[in-house]
Write an enzyme that holds these catalytic residues in place. Structure first.
Site, mmCIF file in Angstrom:
data_model
loop_
_atom_site.group_PDB
_atom_site.id
_atom_site.type_symbol
_atom_site.label_atom_id
_atom_site.label_comp_id
_atom_site.label_asym_id
_atom_site.label_seq_id
_atom_site.Cartn_x
_atom_site.Cartn_y
_atom_site.Cartn_z
ATOM 1 C CG HIS A 11 31.402 -18.792 17.539
ATOM 2 N ND1 HIS A 11 30.874 -17.636 17.504
ATOM 3 C CD2 HIS A 11 30.326 -19.803 17.427
ATOM 4 C CE1 HIS A 11 29.644 -17.796 16.997
ATOM 5 N NE2 HIS A 11 29.384 -18.983 17.001
ATOM 6 C CB CYS B 259 46.233 -34.210 12.610
ATOM 7 S SG CYS B 259 47.320 -33.134 13.828
HETATM 8 P P1 OAD Z 1 28.377 -7.995 17.248
HETATM 9 O O1 OAD Z 1 29.558 -7.155 16.854
HETATM 10 O O2 OAD Z 1 27.685 -8.616 15.841
HETATM 11 O O3 OAD Z 1 27.395 -7.642 18.104
HETATM 12 C C1 OAD Z 1 27.812 -6.964 19.092
HETATM 13 C C2 OAD Z 1 26.837 -6.172 19.799
HETATM 14 O O4 OAD Z 1 27.008 -5.856 21.170
HETATM 15 C C3 OAD Z 1 26.113 -5.230 19.180
HETATM 16 O O5 OAD Z 1 24.649 -5.127 19.017
HETATM 17 C C4 OAD Z 1 26.496 -3.657 19.891
HETATM 18 O O6 OAD Z 1 25.532 -2.974 19.975
HETATM 19 C C5 OAD Z 1 26.507 -4.533 21.418
HETATM 20 N N1 OAD Z 1 27.391 -3.764 22.214
HETATM 21 C C6 OAD Z 1 28.733 -3.165 21.897
HETATM 22 N N2 OAD Z 1 29.274 -2.563 22.989
HETATM 23 C C7 OAD Z 1 28.342 -3.099 24.028
HETATM 24 C C8 OAD Z 1 28.634 -2.727 25.540
HETATM 25 N N3 OAD Z 1 29.395 -1.900 25.844
HETATM 26 N N4 OAD Z 1 27.579 -3.361 26.078
HETATM 27 C C9 OAD Z 1 26.417 -3.899 25.624
HETATM 28 N N5 OAD Z 1 26.254 -4.129 24.204
HETATM 29 C C10 OAD Z 1 27.327 -3.797 23.495
HETATM 30 O O7 OAD Z 1 29.015 -9.267 18.031
HETATM 31 P P2 OAD Z 1 28.462 -10.864 18.163
HETATM 32 O O8 OAD Z 1 26.987 -10.543 18.292
HETATM 33 O O9 OAD Z 1 29.204 -11.442 19.487
HETATM 34 O O10 OAD Z 1 31.604 -15.493 15.147
HETATM 35 O O11 OAD Z 1 28.875 -11.514 16.814
HETATM 36 C C11 OAD Z 1 28.328 -12.920 16.925
HETATM 37 C C12 OAD Z 1 29.458 -13.713 16.009
HETATM 38 O O12 OAD Z 1 29.679 -13.197 14.528
HETATM 39 C C13 OAD Z 1 30.986 -13.736 16.720
HETATM 40 O O13 OAD Z 1 30.934 -14.705 17.586
HETATM 41 C C14 OAD Z 1 31.753 -13.878 15.266
HETATM 42 C C15 OAD Z 1 31.107 -12.942 14.553
HETATM 43 O O14 OAD Z 1 31.447 -13.288 13.181
HETATM 44 C C16 OAD Z 1 32.347 -16.139 14.228
HETATM 45 O O15 OAD Z 1 33.181 -15.385 13.852
HETATM 46 C C17 OAD Z 1 32.019 -17.167 13.725
#
Ligand code: OAD
Length: 244
Positions: free
Chosen positions: A119, A130
């Site tokens: 990402h 550009c």
């Molecule tokens: P999320 O916020 O959707 O998910 C984070 C996950 O990490 C959740 O399931 C939490 O339970 C878990 N979590 C939180 N703290 C933790 C810890 N200390 N140890 C282990 N797990 C923990 O974030 P992402 O899955 O990364 O994309 O989201 C994916 C994408 O959606 C991001 O890259 C972004 C977002 O929109 C774009 O913006 C294109």
């Protein structure tokens, strides 16, 4: 939290492993996640108001300022033990590829070498016209800074909803996922495509699936090993159990 002996054995003998990480890995460094209820970024803002090309078109200053604030935050945080454990795993497993959805650059800061940023990276800025990356820009300018080459508005070099992933990143990530013995899904809710499909690709090619996450996700039923808890605690414990 005990590390299953079968997982220890598997990692001791694994030649090829892949890890897909999400915001949960950086949470213990103080970087907000996206979907954690109440504290996640999307609990306060609507993605479509901030993380889409349309949002930038509609209000470039609002979007620029929101990312500038997140960039300033990311520049003050350090990798946590989870990042360092993954860097150590990369030194121990002959072929270890780290695919991240995170844009904070903390894996590289912790010493991970082969990192695929699906990402983009919030520390980088590019021209919205550009596409050229900016070397420098005025951070707190009253207007959105402009490209020195073409005068277009600058924007964060991250993937917005509805945008294509960086050329080659998804292909490299998919190839790695199809060709590994162990696939880790760490700190991600597994809700955003195409990143979320990588675990299924790995599993379909016979990889063992390891989920390390604070709470269950749609991937949990498919995982061979589920270690639910904090990545910053589980990962160092796992690396210690396997490589001492
Ligand atoms: P999320 O916020 O959707 O998910 C984070 C996950 O990490 C959740 O399931 C939490 O339970 C878990 N979590 C939180 N703290 C933790 C810890 N200390 N140890 C282990 N797990 C923990 O974030 P992402 O899955 O990364 O994309 O989201 C994916 C994408 O959606 C991001 O890259 C972004 C977002 O929109 C774009 O913006 C294109």
């Amino acid at each position: 939290m005990e590390i299953p002996p079968a997982l220890i054995e598997l990692l001791r003998n694994a030649e090829r492993a892949v890890a897909l990480t999400g915001a949960g890995v950086s949470q213990e460094s103080g970087v907000p996640t996206f979907r954690d209820a109440q504290i996640g970024l999307w609990a306060q803002y609507r993605p479509e108001d901030l993380a889409t090309p349309e949002a930038f078109q509609r209000n470039p200053k609002l979007v620029w300022d929101w990312y500038a604030e997140r960039r300033a935050k990311v520049n003050t945080v350090e990798p946590n033990p989870g990042h360092h454990a993954l860097a150590e795993m990369g030194r121990r497993i002959p072929s270890f590829i780290l695919i991240t959805q995170n844009v904070d650059g903390l894996h590289q800061k912790a010493g991970s070498r082969e990192v695929i940023e699906l990402h983009g990276n919030i520390r980088r800025v590019k021209c919205s016209e550009c596409g050229q990356n900016a070397i420098r820009w005025q951070e707190n300018s009253p207007e959105v800074p402009r490209c020195f080459s073409c005068g277009g508005l600058l924007r964060p070099d991250v993937v917005w909803f509805g945008e294509m992933l960086p050329a080659g990143a998804l292909e490299a990530a998919a190839a790695a996922a199809r060709n590994c013995r162990v696939f880790f899904s760490i700190g991600t809710s597994g809700l955003v495509q195409p990143a979320a499909s990588l675990a299924y690709a790995a599993k379909s090619r016979g990889a063992a699936l390891v989920e390390i996450n604070l709470e269950p996700t749609p991937l949990t039923p498919l995982a061979d090993f589920c270690l639910h808890g904090r990545a910053g605690q589980i990962l160092p414990k796992l690396v210690g159990a396997v490589w001492g």
